[in-house]
Design an enzyme around this catalytic site. Structure first.
Site, PDB file in Angstrom:
ATOM      1  N   SER A  16     -16.840  52.307  44.769  1.00 37.03           N
ATOM      2  CA  SER A  16     -18.238  52.138  44.341  1.00 37.03           C
ATOM      3  C   SER A  16     -18.894  50.971  45.062  1.00 37.03           C
ATOM      4  O   SER A  16     -18.234  49.985  45.400  1.00 37.03           O
ATOM      5  CB  SER A  16     -18.262  51.885  42.821  1.00 37.03           C
ATOM      6  OG  SER A  16     -19.529  51.417  42.419  1.00 37.03           O
ATOM      7  N   TYR A  42     -14.901  46.761  35.153  1.00 35.22           N
ATOM      8  CA  TYR A  42     -14.950  48.059  35.860  1.00 35.22           C
ATOM      9  C   TYR A  42     -15.038  47.816  37.368  1.00 35.22           C
ATOM     10  O   TYR A  42     -14.259  48.359  38.151  1.00 35.22           O
ATOM     11  CB  TYR A  42     -16.151  48.894  35.387  1.00 35.22           C
ATOM     12  CG  TYR A  42     -16.545  49.943  36.404  1.00 35.22           C
ATOM     13  CD1 TYR A  42     -17.639  49.746  37.243  1.00 35.22           C
ATOM     14  CD2 TYR A  42     -15.793  51.095  36.570  1.00 35.22           C
ATOM     15  CE1 TYR A  42     -17.974  50.683  38.207  1.00 35.22           C
ATOM     16  CE2 TYR A  42     -16.121  52.036  37.531  1.00 35.22           C
ATOM     17  CZ  TYR A  42     -17.212  51.826  38.353  1.00 35.22           C
ATOM     18  OH  TYR A  42     -17.528  52.738  39.316  1.00 35.22           O
ATOM     19  N   LYS A  99     -12.252  48.565  40.683  1.00 32.82           N
ATOM     20  CA  LYS A  99     -12.512  49.262  41.953  1.00 32.82           C
ATOM     21  C   LYS A  99     -12.079  48.390  43.127  1.00 32.82           C
ATOM     22  O   LYS A  99     -11.440  48.844  44.070  1.00 32.82           O
ATOM     23  CB  LYS A  99     -14.002  49.636  42.071  1.00 32.82           C
ATOM     24  CG  LYS A  99     -14.432  50.742  41.140  1.00 32.82           C
ATOM     25  CD  LYS A  99     -13.649  52.038  41.367  1.00 32.82           C
ATOM     26  CE  LYS A  99     -14.076  53.140  40.435  1.00 32.82           C
ATOM     27  NZ  LYS A  99     -13.233  54.361  40.576  1.00 32.82           N
TER      28      LYS A  99
END
Ligand code: WQD
Length: 340
Positions: free
Chosen positions: A127, A152, A156
């Site tokens: 992302s 989060y 990644k």
């Protein structure tokens, strides 16, 4: 016999659209999904769009036994696209261990199972959140990463490093980490699309649910930013374009001669649009008035980001084809069919 590609999280938003595009490209997707953030009926919708049965293994892709069962099921399995992960930015701050355990462990177990079964191609769902607020735009793959704004985002960044470190240790894996910008839209048929559970975190599903009368009004998180209209700017990419980028990445890895290889690739349109522009375009293309108000800024929001698409064009021979209006038309078409 068609080459098989494992798709973890294949019943999810991006996963389902990618399965349809994989079949169109002559691949045979094999879905692993525990339906923790997706619905079983979506697999039937994928089959309807693909015009064929799709192999499904229901379970957790962090389960070593399940991974070995799937990888041992055929010698035609040539790669994996790893979508399965928890992805709610806000929730990740409330439940960090849930995010670290799921997102990191599934990637670690998958890497080990792939190496053991000599399956070499891996496309990883990363992302643009790994960049944080970039100092220079557009964002290239060499743009320095900033500390992520959420657990989060950190998962990644960590998963990219885990994959790269494993490959640097000599594992015979060829991996492409695709750094998505903002996925929006839905398949033109209205049969598959985004299925947020509870109150949507993201802008476009909140807009479509407001237009459908499921939410009273949209709150715009701040219009006093240093941008032309004061609202934040993002690179919104149609989910079908994003799905096709994954097929292009599998094709690209198939052609890589080295036995171990790692690349990060931005996947966006290269254009930036503001929240206000998204609202105005949504109203115009769907001929409706959206109920919205300006509210306070959302902590942690990046002010402005959009992708440099040079590398994706060069390596994947791919570029986004749909524009913002088409994506917002397809999002609304999907929402309207959902209501029925
Ligand atoms: C976009 C813009 C909000 C909702 C996140 C993750 C990213 C990816 C996509 C998982 C911002 C504004 C939003 C609302 C608003 N997630 N907004 N009112 O934050 O760019 O990216 O989701 O893969 O990794 O970081 O997307 O859609 O939440 O926000 O004004 O009700 O819309 O402030 O400017 P974001 P978003």
């Amino acid at each position: 016999m068609a080459e098989k590609i494992i798709v973890t999280g294949g019943a999810g938003y991006i996963g389902s659209h990618t399965c349809v595009e994989l079949v169109k490209a002559g691949y045979d997707p094999v879905i692993i999904d525990n339906f923790s953030n997706s619905e079983p009926y979506i697999v039937s919708r994928i089959e309807e769009l693909a015009g064929q049965k799709i192999s499904l293994y229901e379970g957790d892709c962090a389960d070593p036994a399940l991974l070995r069962e799937v990888l041992g099921s055929s010698d035609q399995i040539k790669g994996v696209i790893h979508f399965a992960a928890f992805k709610a930015v806000g929730e990740s701050s409330q439940l960090p261990l849930k995010y670290y355990r799921n997102n990191l462990l599934s990637t670690i177990e998958l890497l080990e199972a792939l190496a053991e079964n000599k399956v070499s191609n891996m496309v990883f769902s990363s992302s643009c959140t790994v960049y944080g607020q970039p100092d220079i735009l557009p964002v290239t793959e060499e743009t320095p990463q900033k500390p992520a704004e959420s657990p989060y985002g950190r998962t990644k960044q960590m998963c990219e490093d885990i994959i790269h470190d494993f490959i640097k240790s000599g594992a015979e894996i060829k991996a492409a980490a695709l750094r998505y910008f903002n996925p929006i839209g839905a398949h033109q048929s209205g049969l598959i699309g985004e299925l947020p559970r509870g109150i949507p975190n993201n802008l476009v599903p909140y807009i479509t649910q407001t237009a459908a009368g499921l939410r009273d009004k949209l709150t715009v998180f701040g219009n006093d930013y240093d941008t032309p209209d004061g609202t934040c700017i993002r690179d919104y990419i149609h989910v079908v374009d994003l799905a096709r980028a994954h097929v292009a990445a599998i094709n690209f890895l198939n052609g890589v001669g080295e036995t171990n290889f790692y690349e990060t690739i931005n996947v966006g349109t290269g254009n930036g649009n503001s929240v206000q522009e998204v609202i105005d375009t949504f109203e115009k293309v769907n001929d409706l008035n959206l109920s919205y108000e300006i509210g306070p800024r959302r902590p942690g929001d990046v002010i402005k980001t959009y992708a440099d698409v040079t590398k994706s064009r060069k390596l994947l021979n791919w570029q986004a084809e749909y524009d913002l209006a088409e994506a917002l038309r397809d999002s609304w078409n999907w929402q309207k069919k959902l209501k029925k």
